[in-house]
Design a protein around this motif. Sequence first.
Motif, short mmCIF file in Angstrom:
data_model
loop_
_atom_site.label_atom_id
_atom_site.label_comp_id
_atom_site.label_asym_id
_atom_site.label_seq_id
_atom_site.Cartn_x
_atom_site.Cartn_y
_atom_site.Cartn_z
N VAL A 74 -17.19 1.78 1.81
CA VAL A 74 -15.80 1.66 2.28
C VAL A 74 -14.81 2.34 1.35
O VAL A 74 -15.04 2.41 0.16
N GLY A 75 -13.75 2.82 1.93
CA GLY A 75 -12.58 3.24 1.14
C GLY A 75 -12.34 4.72 1.08
O GLY A 75 -11.23 5.16 0.81
N GLU A 76 -13.35 5.52 1.27
CA GLU A 76 -13.20 6.97 1.18
C GLU A 76 -14.44 7.58 1.81
O GLU A 76 -15.45 6.88 2.02
N ASP A 89 -5.12 9.86 9.14
CA ASP A 89 -6.39 10.54 8.86
C ASP A 89 -6.70 11.60 9.91
O ASP A 89 -6.31 11.46 11.07
N ASN A 117 -6.63 9.78 -2.31
CA ASN A 117 -7.54 8.66 -2.43
C ASN A 117 -8.38 8.88 -3.70
O ASN A 117 -9.30 9.68 -3.72
N THR A 176 -3.02 6.95 12.30
CA THR A 176 -3.70 6.47 11.09
C THR A 176 -3.37 7.26 9.82
O THR A 176 -3.57 6.76 8.72
N GLU A 236 -3.68 -1.26 6.81
CA GLU A 236 -2.90 -1.54 8.02
C GLU A 236 -3.75 -2.05 9.17
O GLU A 236 -3.25 -2.71 10.07
N THR A 294 0.84 -1.19 0.00
CA THR A 294 0.00 0.00 0.00
C THR A 294 0.88 1.24 0.00
O THR A 294 2.04 1.19 0.39
N THR A 308 -18.03 2.20 6.73
CA THR A 308 -16.97 1.52 7.49
C THR A 308 -15.62 2.18 7.26
O THR A 308 -15.14 2.24 6.14
N TRP A 324 -11.64 2.04 7.80
CA TRP A 324 -10.48 1.22 8.15
C TRP A 324 -9.40 1.39 7.11
O TRP A 324 -9.51 2.26 6.25
N GLN A 325 -8.35 0.60 7.20
CA GLN A 325 -7.18 0.77 6.33
C GLN A 325 -6.52 -0.58 6.07
O GLN A 325 -6.74 -1.53 6.83
N ARG A 371 -7.16 12.22 4.61
CA ARG A 371 -5.75 12.10 4.94
C ARG A 371 -5.15 13.46 5.29
O ARG A 371 -5.48 14.46 4.68
O1 PRX Z 1 -8.34 7.93 4.41
C1 PRX Z 1 -8.98 6.76 4.83
C2 PRX Z 1 -9.78 6.18 3.69
O2 PRX Z 1 -8.96 5.20 3.08
C3 PRX Z 1 -7.71 5.11 3.75
C4 PRX Z 1 -7.23 3.69 3.76
O3 PRX Z 1 -7.05 3.25 2.47
P1 PRX Z 1 -6.71 1.73 2.17
O4 PRX Z 1 -5.58 1.29 3.03
O5 PRX Z 1 -6.54 1.60 0.71
O6 PRX Z 1 -7.98 0.94 2.66
C5 PRX Z 1 -9.21 1.18 2.06
C6 PRX Z 1 -10.19 0.11 2.44
C7 PRX Z 1 -10.28 -0.20 3.86
C8 PRX Z 1 -7.99 5.67 5.12
O7 PRX Z 1 -6.81 6.12 5.75
N1 PRX Z 1 -11.03 5.56 4.15
C9 PRX Z 1 -11.29 4.24 4.25
N2 PRX Z 1 -12.56 4.05 4.64
C10 PRX Z 1 -13.12 5.26 4.81
C11 PRX Z 1 -12.14 6.23 4.50
N3 PRX Z 1 -12.39 7.54 4.59
C12 PRX Z 1 -13.62 7.91 4.99
N4 PRX Z 1 -14.61 7.07 5.30
C13 PRX Z 1 -14.41 5.73 5.22
N5 PRX Z 1 -15.40 4.91 5.50
#
Ligand code: PRX
Length: 633
Positions: free
Chosen positions: A371-373, A486, A507, A484, A402, A249, A397, A399-400, A501
Amino acid sequence: MTLQIKSLEEYNKEYTKSVENPEAFWAEQAETFTWKKKWDKVVNWDFREPNVNWFVGGKLNITENCLDRHLEERGDQAAIVWEPNDPNAPTKTYTYKELHAEVCKAANGLKSLGVVKGDRICFYMPMVPELAIGVLACARIGAIHSVVFAGFSAQALADRVNDATCKMVICSDYNNRGAKNIPVKKVVDDAMALGCPSIETVLVHKNTGGSVKWSEGLDKWWHDTIDHQSTECEAEEMDSEDMLFILYTSGSTGKPKGVVHTCGGYMVYTTFSFNNVFQYQAGDVYWCTADIGWITGHSYIVYGPLAAGATTVMFEGVPTYPDAGRFWQVCEKLKVNQFYTAPTAIRALMAKGDQFVEGYDLSSLKILGSVGEPINEEAWHWYDKKIGKGNCPIVDTWWQTETGGILITPLPNITDTKPCHASYPMPGVQPVLLDSDGNLVEGNDVEGLLAVKYPWPSMIRTTYGDHERCKNTYFSMFENMYFTGDGARRDKEGRYRIIGRVDDVINVSGHRMGTAEVENAINEHKNVVESAVVGYPHDIKGQGIYAYVIANQEVTDVDAFRKEIVAVVRKEIGPIAKPDMIQVVSGLPKTRSGKIMRRILRKVASSDVSNLGDTSTLLNPEVVQEIIDNALV
Ligand code: PRX
């Protein structure tokens, strides 16, 4: 099965317990799994090193938990339902019994090629069942998988293969993706040509058929290796802290790093979180649209759902093929109960118009996930109304890669939901907000940097081959905290809202990218002297990529120059990293110590130039006006 929380009262009770006595809480969850030997201690941890061990001394194999333990009770239930790219091609179902047999065959096949516990195996494959089977086969014999998203370039693949000194690459011949047929093996051939000295075998799954270049001795067919193997393969005994996989990542500096997850804690946490976030009930059909090339696919297509004995859908295609109704057509066809996707997909489909949703029966849906952003308010409401018909709670949701699993999220029908809010921590998760000096920001209606002060079972253990990097990136910023990257707000009622971030990570369509990584790629163009990349708000992608580029000669044909730069980025990283905007500039705003003032570049790219702050201390304040005058937005 792990605890499945059913009420707000229970959430509050379990949350409190998980904070006051985490070891007892997690022991209770872990006890619901099959262990070859029980752990001696639930957790040992020290964030300074960092050194985090869960279920210390425990022995297990995650595939026994994902497969064998279900055979008696649900052996004939669908484990994986595979939906092909072509809507007219048949859906393929693997029951738990069949999946167990296929995984054992693949595991025996890998062994026959000399793969042993601890070897690193790279996957460069589209969303075909053999990807899930292959990954589980590695876990069965203790090989460490490193899945590389099949949209990355040969260079990016070679970098990842070499960083982890992988012994084998497993790929497909070609990949169906929408109307395209993509030559996957060709990319692997190109990566090998760039130099991957540790690779002994390229194992090729015949997916679509079609000619491939063949290197005798190096290349082997999946079917020749695996089809005749025995359907029984004893599961290797793994320590809780043995590596399960590496997943690359992006960070704010340097090349992507290999995030390492280990067997025991990852299994317990992904199962526990899957079970609670999606409130899975026996007989439900659960669909996560992610690609297994990303963490979401690892944790919530493969490991979490299978360990929980769920039916998990794997989709080969894209949301807009043959048209923007594909997701909903599949939901209707498979009677999907839980649907989990990314905001970028929701925005893209929303933009195509409601006619692509209308006419599909979505009454099976119970829970929607994001998820993801950050999910913007408009997309949240559209998802809620048009897809959920106002009846399906949305779990936003956070998460990351990590974190391995979901850390902050509503629990459907248990905690409330509010647009744009990931809301509440999962039991066992202790988030905090900090100011830039590391002081706790307490109370509600506040903002700060998001960190976690206590370990959870699926957290990152190290970055492959470079433990210092793990320490510096996540554990050095604030003492005794996992940072994190974030920023977040805590609202009046204590819900978390992720802002985004605070580092140089962007993202784009839910794909995480380091600006430095994109800059390094751009700088490979022979006429580029220097570049600076920032994110800017993009209606569909969430963030777009805006690149400022200094050329070493006058650029007469800007369009051609841009195209060349895009081609270089595609070659170095892949199409997901190609800049949306490229502005040729004569200089970049720099501080006297030579640091690029990205703050200014971000503002210009966001067409927000009313308050650029003090620019007089810049080395070259005059370039700021030029950059504003020629801005592309
Ligand atoms: O900035 C946050 C954003 O995605 C980042 C993590 O990216 P990645 O490791 O590729 O994992 C994505 C899938 C779990 C985070 O530091 N992010 C993830 N979920 C959200 C989010 N930002 C806002 N809301 C979320 N639900």
